[in-house]
Enzyme design. Structure first.
Site, mmCIF file in Angstrom:
data_model
loop_
_atom_site.group_PDB
_atom_site.id
_atom_site.type_symbol
_atom_site.label_atom_id
_atom_site.label_comp_id
_atom_site.label_asym_id
_atom_site.label_seq_id
_atom_site.Cartn_x
_atom_site.Cartn_y
_atom_site.Cartn_z
ATOM 1 N N ASP A 119 0.971 38.525 49.218
ATOM 2 C CA ASP A 119 1.195 38.526 47.932
ATOM 3 C C ASP A 119 0.212 38.334 46.954
ATOM 4 O OD1 ASP A 119 2.979 39.476 45.562
ATOM 5 O OD2 ASP A 119 4.324 37.811 45.961
ATOM 6 N N ALA A 120 -0.620 39.308 46.601
ATOM 7 C CA ALA A 120 -2.013 38.955 45.945
ATOM 8 C C ALA A 120 -2.036 39.562 44.753
ATOM 9 C CB ALA A 120 -3.100 39.708 46.873
ATOM 10 N N LYS A 121 -1.307 40.869 44.424
ATOM 11 C CA LYS A 121 -1.028 41.673 43.224
ATOM 12 C C LYS A 121 -2.609 42.184 42.879
ATOM 13 C CE LYS A 121 3.312 39.889 41.978
ATOM 14 N NZ LYS A 121 3.404 38.863 42.801
ATOM 15 N N ARG A 122 -3.152 42.729 43.738
ATOM 16 C CA ARG A 122 -4.656 43.064 43.582
ATOM 17 C C ARG A 122 -4.844 44.432 43.124
ATOM 18 N NH1 ARG A 122 -5.012 38.116 44.417
ATOM 19 N NH2 ARG A 122 -6.515 37.251 45.743
ATOM 20 N N ASP B 203 0.517 37.449 37.843
ATOM 21 C CA ASP B 203 1.807 37.288 38.568
ATOM 22 C C ASP B 203 2.879 36.822 37.480
ATOM 23 O OD1 ASP B 203 3.521 36.428 40.523
ATOM 24 O OD2 ASP B 203 1.600 36.966 41.986
#
Lengths: 270, 270
Positions: A94-97, B99
């Site tokens: 879960d890095a939201k890159r 995030d």
């Protein structure tokens, strides 16, 4: 991992549960802090206690980066441990890159090759060429932010263009990208009233529902409006499981809460 | 770093140049690969060669994460080297993070406290509570994606809501957030026709212009439409400087190209 393996695991375990591994040293049991690598020891105990009730693990990378080199080491040991002992588990970084193509490719390499995760979460703002590099890896998946459950989701995700909300445009447009079958989507559970709409746009995709539990999502609503013919749901819980207890019995309590969630999911898996 | 220090540095050096440190082991001179930490050795040589012509350094974090633990170690050594030897340089962790609040705070801690960068780039899709945690650190800055220069920018950034394009909404809305004075913005140089519009929304903010050079931005246009009363521009170049040569003279050629860009900027700094 091939999607078919994920689907079979859901069927076998009667579970769509994903356990979030967001380890905060201020929240884990004090006795672990004396060990060499408290983050990894905590994760190992949580994994051993919950693996029979869940089908996926999702470390949020921020919690590891915050501890610098030691954090990365703990992340590496954690993903290696899962891949070695429980290779059937679907793993989510879960890095939201998201960056320009060349750079997204480096992130994809970091999470898919160096760390060997099955999937990574990505952010859509930069569009097609920021996401497609993540879809070029065989049997790997990108999970794109669609509709999020946080307060700030209202700032931009609901802006309307010719009758279509931004998050709907994001979902629709992404279907046209190369290898879009390797896309999954983050859909905030607290907006389950939108799940019907989302299922119309994405009848076949897997949705990652963050936050049944602490973030207030309602499991019943999510299942009733979110399930599709291959289940199509990965339902995350973090704090309710990993911080069920901050005492020495933390793993037992985590198992107990994971089992309870699995049992609530069971009736929906036929 | 306080903004005033950045402004004074621009004035003294007659430069708005930021050097991107996106180190790809396949592109650096072969003789460095024999050293213990080729990434850091490359960065050190580039920094020594360019520091008198630039006012900022911007490592793109993807390039370090792609090399796992060794990459993080090289990143840590690089930022420590800059902070120790050239503390006047403004440092940018190009990470494009974002995030939910709790998690953004962990990212902010990672880049501001653990690594001690002056700023970090952030992505806007999740809105206010995903960015505000980055604005709670004194003398630290978040640089938010506004308008990007990649092909995929067209997918969503130009969607129109009641006459306002998405990227304009993002810029406008962000002005209302707590500590928004600590915000800067990424503005793709190739869209310099939009710079006028953006300066109307953000008369006082610093803009990070990525990609004069390889990404095709035009320095003259950028300066003519982007400058404000405190300069307000950080203009990045990466490949044109750090990969000016792939031979043993790489640092000399980097210095040469950095100086050439600085000289093109000089007339605009009065």
């Amino acid at each position: 991992m091939q999607l078919q393996e994920l689907i079979e695991q859901i069927q076998q375990k009667k579970s769509m549960l994903c356990v979030g591994l967001d380890v905060d040293l201020e929240k884990i049991p004090k006795h672990l802090l004396e060990l060499d690598d408290p983050i990894f020891e905590f994760n190992k105990a949580i994994i051993e206690a919950t693996q029979e009730y869940c089908i996926a693990y999702k470390p949020n990378i921020a919690f590891y980066e915050a501890y610098g080199l030691k954090g990365w080491q703990a992340l590496q040991k954690t993903i290696n441990y899962i891949n070695e002992h429980y290779p059937e588990q679907f793993t989510i970084a879960d890095a939201k890159r998201g960056d320009i193509g060349n750079t997204s490719k480096m992130y994809a390499k970091a999470f898919f090759e160096d760390l060997n995760f099955d999937s990574v979460t990505v952010a859509p703002y930069m569009g097609k060429d920021s996401i497609e590099p993540f879809l070029q890896f065989k049997n790997k998946h990108a999970i794109m932010l669609g509709l999020t459950s946080n307060e700030g989701a209202k700032d931009f995700q609901f802006l309307e263009n010719k009758g279509t909300l931004l998050f709907e445009s994001v979902l629709k447009t992404s279907r046209t990208w190369v290898n879009s079958r390797q896309l999954m989507y983050v859909v905030g559970a607290t907006k389950s009233s939108y799940l019907k709409k989302i299922r119309q746009i994405l009848p076949d995709s897997f949705l990652l529902i963050p936050g049944v539990g602490a973030q207030g999502g309602n499991l019943k609503e999510v299942c009733e409006h979110g399930l599709n013919s291959t289940y199509g749901l990965i339902i995350n819980s973090t704090r309710g499981i990993i911080y069920a207890s901050q005492e020495e019995d933390f793993a037992i309590q985590a198992a107990y809460n994971a089992k309870a969630l699995q049992e609530q999911m069971e009736p929906y898996i036929t």
